[in-house]
Scaffold this active site. Sequence first.
Site, PDB file in Angstrom:
ATOM      1  N   GLN A  18       0.801  -1.216   0.000  1.00 46.19           N
ATOM      2  CA  GLN A  18       0.000   0.000   0.000  1.00 46.19           C
ATOM      3  C   GLN A  18       0.840   1.276   0.000  1.00 46.19           C
ATOM      4  OE1 GLN A  18      -2.711  -1.748   3.318  1.00 46.19           O
ATOM      5  NE2 GLN A  18      -4.044  -0.429   2.114  1.00 46.19           N
ATOM      6  N   ARG A  75       3.726  -0.055  13.022  1.00 44.18           N
ATOM      7  CA  ARG A  75       3.460  -1.378  12.455  1.00 44.18           C
ATOM      8  C   ARG A  75       3.543  -1.281  10.934  1.00 44.18           C
ATOM      9  NH1 ARG A  75      -1.961  -3.911  10.881  1.00 44.18           N
ATOM     10  NH2 ARG A  75      -1.335  -6.045  10.429  1.00 44.18           N
ATOM     11  N   HIS A 119       1.064  -9.305   4.637  1.00 47.17           N
ATOM     12  CA  HIS A 119      -0.138  -8.481   4.503  1.00 47.17           C
ATOM     13  C   HIS A 119      -0.653  -8.646   3.057  1.00 47.17           C
ATOM     14  CE1 HIS A 119      -2.283  -4.808   6.381  1.00 47.17           C
ATOM     15  NE2 HIS A 119      -2.904  -5.020   5.234  1.00 47.17           N
ATOM     16  N   ASN A 164      -1.654 -10.771   8.489  1.00 45.54           N
ATOM     17  CA  ASN A 164      -2.677  -9.756   8.642  1.00 45.54           C
ATOM     18  C   ASN A 164      -3.986 -10.259   8.048  1.00 45.54           C
ATOM     19  OD1 ASN A 164      -3.605  -6.859   9.076  1.00 45.54           O
ATOM     20  ND2 ASN A 164      -4.110  -7.154   6.910  1.00 45.54           N
ATOM     21  N   GLU A 165      -5.020 -10.314   8.862  1.00 47.83           N
ATOM     22  CA  GLU A 165      -6.385 -10.579   8.383  1.00 47.83           C
ATOM     23  C   GLU A 165      -6.488 -11.721   7.381  1.00 47.83           C
ATOM     24  OE1 GLU A 165      -7.963  -6.927   6.862  1.00 47.83           O
ATOM     25  OE2 GLU A 165      -7.948  -5.957   8.809  1.00 47.83           O
ATOM     26  N   ASN A 294      -7.950  -6.089  14.180  1.00 47.29           N
ATOM     27  CA  ASN A 294      -8.263  -4.941  13.330  1.00 47.29           C
ATOM     28  C   ASN A 294      -9.776  -4.780  13.333  1.00 47.29           C
ATOM     29  OD1 ASN A 294      -5.564  -4.921  12.751  1.00 47.29           O
ATOM     30  ND2 ASN A 294      -5.782  -5.524  10.610  1.00 47.29           N
ATOM     31  N   TYR A 296     -13.172  -2.150  12.331  1.00 48.41           N
ATOM     32  CA  TYR A 296     -13.619  -0.955  11.609  1.00 48.41           C
ATOM     33  C   TYR A 296     -15.093  -0.607  11.758  1.00 48.41           C
ATOM     34  CZ  TYR A 296      -9.079  -0.631   9.324  1.00 48.41           C
ATOM     35  OH  TYR A 296      -7.741  -0.468   9.090  1.00 48.41           O
ATOM     36  N   GLU A 368      -5.177  -2.201  14.008  1.00 49.89           N
ATOM     37  CA  GLU A 368      -5.729  -1.260  13.022  1.00 49.89           C
ATOM     38  C   GLU A 368      -7.097  -0.787  13.458  1.00 49.89           C
ATOM     39  OE1 GLU A 368      -6.103  -2.462   8.887  1.00 49.89           O
ATOM     40  OE2 GLU A 368      -4.166  -3.460   8.975  1.00 49.89           O
ATOM     41  N   TRP A 415      -4.882   3.180  11.763  1.00 45.36           N
ATOM     42  CA  TRP A 415      -4.758   2.981  10.333  1.00 45.36           C
ATOM     43  C   TRP A 415      -5.259   4.252   9.654  1.00 45.36           C
ATOM     44  CZ3 TRP A 415      -2.359  -0.629   7.472  1.00 45.36           C
ATOM     45  CH2 TRP A 415      -2.511  -0.518   6.087  1.00 45.36           C
ATOM     46  N   GLU A 422      -5.536   1.910  -1.422  1.00 47.95           N
ATOM     47  CA  GLU A 422      -6.597   1.218  -0.690  1.00 47.95           C
ATOM     48  C   GLU A 422      -7.107   0.011  -1.497  1.00 47.95           C
ATOM     49  OE1 GLU A 422      -7.542   0.999   2.351  1.00 47.95           O
ATOM     50  OE2 GLU A 422      -9.321  -0.181   1.866  1.00 47.95           O
ATOM     51  N   TRP A 423      -6.194  -0.869  -1.865  1.00 45.89           N
ATOM     52  CA  TRP A 423      -6.507  -2.136  -2.524  1.00 45.89           C
ATOM     53  C   TRP A 423      -7.433  -1.950  -3.728  1.00 45.89           C
ATOM     54  CZ3 TRP A 423      -2.765  -5.056  -0.963  1.00 45.89           C
ATOM     55  CH2 TRP A 423      -2.276  -4.938   0.335  1.00 45.89           C
ATOM     56  N   PHE A 431      -7.245   7.029   4.088  1.00 47.98           N
ATOM     57  CA  PHE A 431      -7.315   6.656   5.505  1.00 47.98           C
ATOM     58  C   PHE A 431      -6.248   7.355   6.350  1.00 47.98           C
ATOM     59  CE2 PHE A 431     -10.198   3.062   6.442  1.00 47.98           C
ATOM     60  CZ  PHE A 431     -10.590   2.672   5.177  1.00 47.98           C
TER      61      PHE A 431
HETATM   62  C1  GBH Z   1      -7.958  -3.459   6.600  1.00 51.80           C
HETATM   63  O1  GBH Z   1      -8.927  -4.417   6.287  1.00 51.80           O
HETATM   64  C2  GBH Z   1      -6.660  -3.783   5.922  1.00 51.80           C
HETATM   65  O2  GBH Z   1      -5.812  -4.542   6.772  1.00 51.80           O
HETATM   66  C3  GBH Z   1      -5.907  -2.582   5.399  1.00 51.80           C
HETATM   67  O3  GBH Z   1      -4.873  -2.998   4.536  1.00 51.80           O
HETATM   68  C4  GBH Z   1      -6.884  -1.660   4.708  1.00 51.80           C
HETATM   69  O4  GBH Z   1      -6.261  -0.583   4.048  1.00 51.80           O
HETATM   70  C5  GBH Z   1      -7.835  -1.155   5.750  1.00 51.80           C
HETATM   71  O5  GBH Z   1      -8.499  -2.221   6.373  1.00 51.80           O
HETATM   72  C6  GBH Z   1      -8.921  -0.234   5.197  1.00 51.80           C
HETATM   73  O6  GBH Z   1      -9.757  -0.905   4.316  1.00 51.80           O
HETATM   74  O7  GBH Z   1     -18.871  -3.879   3.909  1.00 51.80           O
HETATM   75  O8  GBH Z   1     -19.900  -2.743   5.781  1.00 51.80           O
HETATM   76  O9  GBH Z   1     -19.781  -5.155   5.760  1.00 51.80           O
HETATM   77  C7  GBH Z   1     -10.254  -4.092   6.618  1.00 51.80           C
HETATM   78  C8  GBH Z   1     -11.179  -5.287   6.692  1.00 51.80           C
HETATM   79  C9  GBH Z   1     -13.279  -6.212   6.233  1.00 51.80           C
HETATM   80  C10 GBH Z   1     -13.238  -4.118   7.342  1.00 51.80           C
HETATM   81  C11 GBH Z   1     -14.663  -5.964   5.749  1.00 51.80           C
HETATM   82  C12 GBH Z   1     -14.661  -3.835   6.926  1.00 51.80           C
HETATM   83  C13 GBH Z   1     -16.574  -4.744   5.695  1.00 51.80           C
HETATM   84  C14 GBH Z   1     -17.598  -3.806   6.216  1.00 51.80           C
HETATM   85  N1  GBH Z   1     -12.555  -4.972   6.389  1.00 51.80           N
HETATM   86  N2  GBH Z   1     -15.412  -5.009   6.547  1.00 51.80           N
HETATM   87  S1  GBH Z   1     -19.174  -3.905   5.351  1.00 51.80           S
END
Ligand code: GBH
Length: 461
Positions: A18, A75, A119, A164-165, A294, A296, A368, A415, A422-423, A431
């Site tokens: 990234q 990290r 990752h 990672n994840e 992690n 979110y 994260e 994060w 962002e992938w 972010f």
């Molecule tokens: C992380 O993954 C990554 O480790 C990082 O590389 C990335 O940049 C960062 O997050 C930001 O995206 O669609 O409403 O159901 C995040 C993993 C998994 C978090 C799916 C949110 C979906 C929410 N994500 N989840 S929803």
Amino acid sequence: MKTFPDGFLWGTATAAYQIEGAAATGGRGPSIWDAFSHIPGKTAEGHTGDVACDHYHRWEEDIELMKQMGVGCYRFSISWSRIQPQGKGEINEEGIAFYNKLIDGLVAAGITPWVTLFHWDLPLALQLEEDGLLKPSIAYRFADYARICFERFGDRVKNWITLNEPWCSSFLGHGNAYFAPGRASASEPYLAAHNLLRAHAYIVDVYRKEFQADQKGQIGITNNCDWREPASDSEGDKAAAQRALEFFLGWFADPVYFGDYPAVMRERVGERLPQFTPEDAKLLKGSSDFFGLNHYTTMIASEPKQQVSGPGDIKGNGGMMEDQQVELAGDPEWEQTDMGWNIVPWGCRKLLEWIDKRYDHPPIYITENGCAMPGEDDRQVALNDTRRVEFLKGYIGACHEAIQNGVDLRGYMCWSMMDNFEWALGYTRRFGLHWVDYETGERQPKASAKWYAATVKQNGF
Ligand code: GBH
């Protein structure tokens, strides 16, 4: 004022693909993300990580920015194909030299390196020649690569994260084809996850047997999980939320803490869920020195009124929908980030408490948490990112509450240190605590970076 316990670790996080760029520089071999992002239509606007934040050349400046924030740890992840361009065999000394400089620079700046070995950027050669995560032998490749990292960096790196994840590599990479290697299948996610868990166990075994006594570091895995709140008090909805969490986090954390998958997955996935050999189960059980999380967002879970189908729809995901049979929804009252993810700080507290209870009070690090907010392509909007500050106050406040309630949360890593690739969404979501000008590579602290610096300094806010 919310004050955190003495010694609470404040940090920030990134990942190699990234931010590094220099994709074909310094002897680096391609990863599955190089290949995937170069296929037209796979990423927003065809963006790739070829240049990214050019951290490979600007790492000194990045350390300086972190120093200004006063963070205790950073990290980052190592690009496997920079160390082993073909994923096995020969070592690329230029790649080793890059991470040596970075690690030395961090140590000199008083910032503790936290290193993620993987990752998502699997060396492309291993995908093409050995079917990537789908073959059991991949776990040995992971262990060999990790051994090189422990040998070369372990004198200075004392905090290791194996993966990672793995949920993302498994479900997004092999279930709904949203991430590299872009495969869609109802069975491959379970196979990929199984081999990743074995890889994690073998890496930890190498560290514990060959390095830990001398190097005296800790090693663990980082999993991701969104909170699932039951839609009502009904038994059905409560069971649906619990099931969703077991399919999401239990899938990866149960083998690490209990040596096997959750029973509910065994019942519903049947033969598509592989079995651990007794040897692998033994290696897995107790294979994490800490619980890396992690987190979110949150969704509401209910017992579906009719069969839920999938995969294919990223919104409201949580794994293979047809296996879980959980209906997921948002609440129209909730605000959302630029990712469309619900902002629900109390979900973070509830998840921490759920982990504390299920896994018997492990030391937890949030490796994260953060957000992308709308309008930040405009530099002025980004620099005055009051919405990110509000987000962080909410989530860090929830962490504080969890600690008050007895959770052993030891650190928080935001994060991300800076805007980055962002992938699948390329550079269209930001972010960062720092704004990045992708034309010139220039970085600038956002208001949130200053707020975070003050929080770190006061050990609270
Ligand atoms: C992380 O993954 C990554 O480790 C990082 O590389 C990335 O940049 C960062 O997050 C930001 O995206 O669609 O409403 O159901 C995040 C993993 C998994 C978090 C799916 C949110 C979906 C929410 N994500 N989840 S929803």
